[in-house]
Write an enzyme that holds these catalytic residues in place. Sequence first.
Site, PDB file in Angstrom:
ATOM      1  N   HIS A 113      61.936  91.193 -13.350  1.00  0.00           N
ATOM      2  CA  HIS A 113      62.933  91.348 -14.076  1.00  0.00           C
ATOM      3  C   HIS A 113      62.701  92.814 -14.910  1.00  0.00           C
ATOM      4  O   HIS A 113      61.974  93.263 -14.786  1.00  0.00           O
ATOM      5  CB  HIS A 113      63.607  90.762 -15.652  1.00  0.00           C
ATOM      6  CG  HIS A 113      62.666  90.131 -16.171  1.00  0.00           C
ATOM      7  ND1 HIS A 113      61.453  89.281 -16.201  1.00  0.00           N
ATOM      8  CD2 HIS A 113      61.682  91.162 -17.559  1.00  0.00           C
ATOM      9  CE1 HIS A 113      60.860  88.985 -17.361  1.00  0.00           C
ATOM     10  NE2 HIS A 113      60.937  90.393 -17.737  1.00  0.00           N
ATOM     11  N   GLU A 132      65.711  88.150 -27.864  1.00  0.00           N
ATOM     12  CA  GLU A 132      65.427  88.425 -25.971  1.00  0.00           C
ATOM     13  C   GLU A 132      66.596  87.602 -25.425  1.00  0.00           C
ATOM     14  O   GLU A 132      66.815  86.521 -25.495  1.00  0.00           O
ATOM     15  CB  GLU A 132      64.758  88.055 -24.961  1.00  0.00           C
ATOM     16  CG  GLU A 132      63.989  86.790 -24.762  1.00  0.00           C
ATOM     17  CD  GLU A 132      62.790  86.431 -24.088  1.00  0.00           C
ATOM     18  OE1 GLU A 132      61.871  86.749 -24.747  1.00  0.00           O
ATOM     19  OE2 GLU A 132      63.377  85.862 -22.913  1.00  0.00           O
ATOM     20  N   GLN A 161      65.738  91.544 -18.876  1.00  0.00           N
ATOM     21  CA  GLN A 161      65.823  91.143 -20.381  1.00  0.00           C
ATOM     22  C   GLN A 161      66.077  91.972 -21.308  1.00  0.00           C
ATOM     23  O   GLN A 161      65.453  93.596 -21.501  1.00  0.00           O
ATOM     24  CB  GLN A 161      64.216  90.797 -20.353  1.00  0.00           C
ATOM     25  CG  GLN A 161      63.805  90.430 -21.442  1.00  0.00           C
ATOM     26  CD  GLN A 161      62.449  89.761 -20.899  1.00  0.00           C
ATOM     27  OE1 GLN A 161      61.327  90.893 -20.530  1.00  0.00           O
ATOM     28  NE2 GLN A 161      61.408  88.551 -21.509  1.00  0.00           N
ATOM     29  N   HIS A 183      58.833  97.255 -20.098  1.00  0.00           N
ATOM     30  CA  HIS A 183      58.087  96.587 -18.610  1.00  0.00           C
ATOM     31  C   HIS A 183      58.739  96.407 -17.122  1.00  0.00           C
ATOM     32  O   HIS A 183      59.932  96.616 -17.631  1.00  0.00           O
ATOM     33  CB  HIS A 183      56.750  95.593 -19.264  1.00  0.00           C
ATOM     34  CG  HIS A 183      58.326  94.749 -19.768  1.00  0.00           C
ATOM     35  ND1 HIS A 183      58.641  93.791 -21.006  1.00  0.00           N
ATOM     36  CD2 HIS A 183      58.324  93.525 -19.317  1.00  0.00           C
ATOM     37  CE1 HIS A 183      59.321  93.229 -21.046  1.00  0.00           C
ATOM     38  NE2 HIS A 183      59.241  92.457 -19.635  1.00  0.00           N
ATOM     39  N   GLU A 233      54.539  92.660 -16.065  1.00  0.00           N
ATOM     40  CA  GLU A 233      54.916  91.431 -16.409  1.00  0.00           C
ATOM     41  C   GLU A 233      54.578  90.527 -15.050  1.00  0.00           C
ATOM     42  O   GLU A 233      55.198  91.026 -14.087  1.00  0.00           O
ATOM     43  CB  GLU A 233      55.791  90.788 -17.357  1.00  0.00           C
ATOM     44  CG  GLU A 233      55.478  89.315 -18.037  1.00  0.00           C
ATOM     45  CD  GLU A 233      56.949  89.400 -18.597  1.00  0.00           C
ATOM     46  OE1 GLU A 233      57.637  89.719 -19.392  1.00  0.00           O
ATOM     47  OE2 GLU A 233      57.236  87.997 -18.741  1.00  0.00           O
TER      48      GLU A 233
HETATM   49 CO    CO Z   1      59.443  90.095 -19.535  1.00  0.00          CO
END
Ligand code: CO
Length: 155
Positions: free
Chosen positions: A23, A59, A72, A96, A146
Amino acid sequence: MEPQHELDVEQAATEGLFTRIDHVGIAVDDLDRAKEFYARTFGLQTVHEEQNAEQGVREAMLAVGDGTSQVQLLAPLGPDSPIARFLERRGAGMQHIAYAVRDIDTVCSVMRSRGVRLLFEEPRPGTAGSRINFIHPKDGGGVLIELVERANRPH
Ligand code: CO
């Protein structure tokens, strides 16, 4: 280090560490408004939503196509949230990129062996029962990366 683990590290290092882009994380001020915007403008529907107090975020995961890749949306839970600090510095936008990994412990070992700094000593709980860690942006080519090991999805 156990022999089996050493073998896995070697295997991961040669066969590829990241299996796909899981994501992209986007910081938003208001989660409900952002969800509505993404649905109305891009036709992206929310398939999962949760609050992660440890990460300081509310989220929503939005499926792109079949949901193998997702967006996300991250909204801060409070002023101390890393997302709140990001929004203050840069405003809403990409925060990210997350790569899927098969075995996060092995991938973290390989990263450390290559001098890459990780934000957490041990992987922490991420979205939907996943385990996550982050690569420091200074060791990620200027990108916050991530690593995510999904709980219940084929890699
Ligand atoms: Co994330």
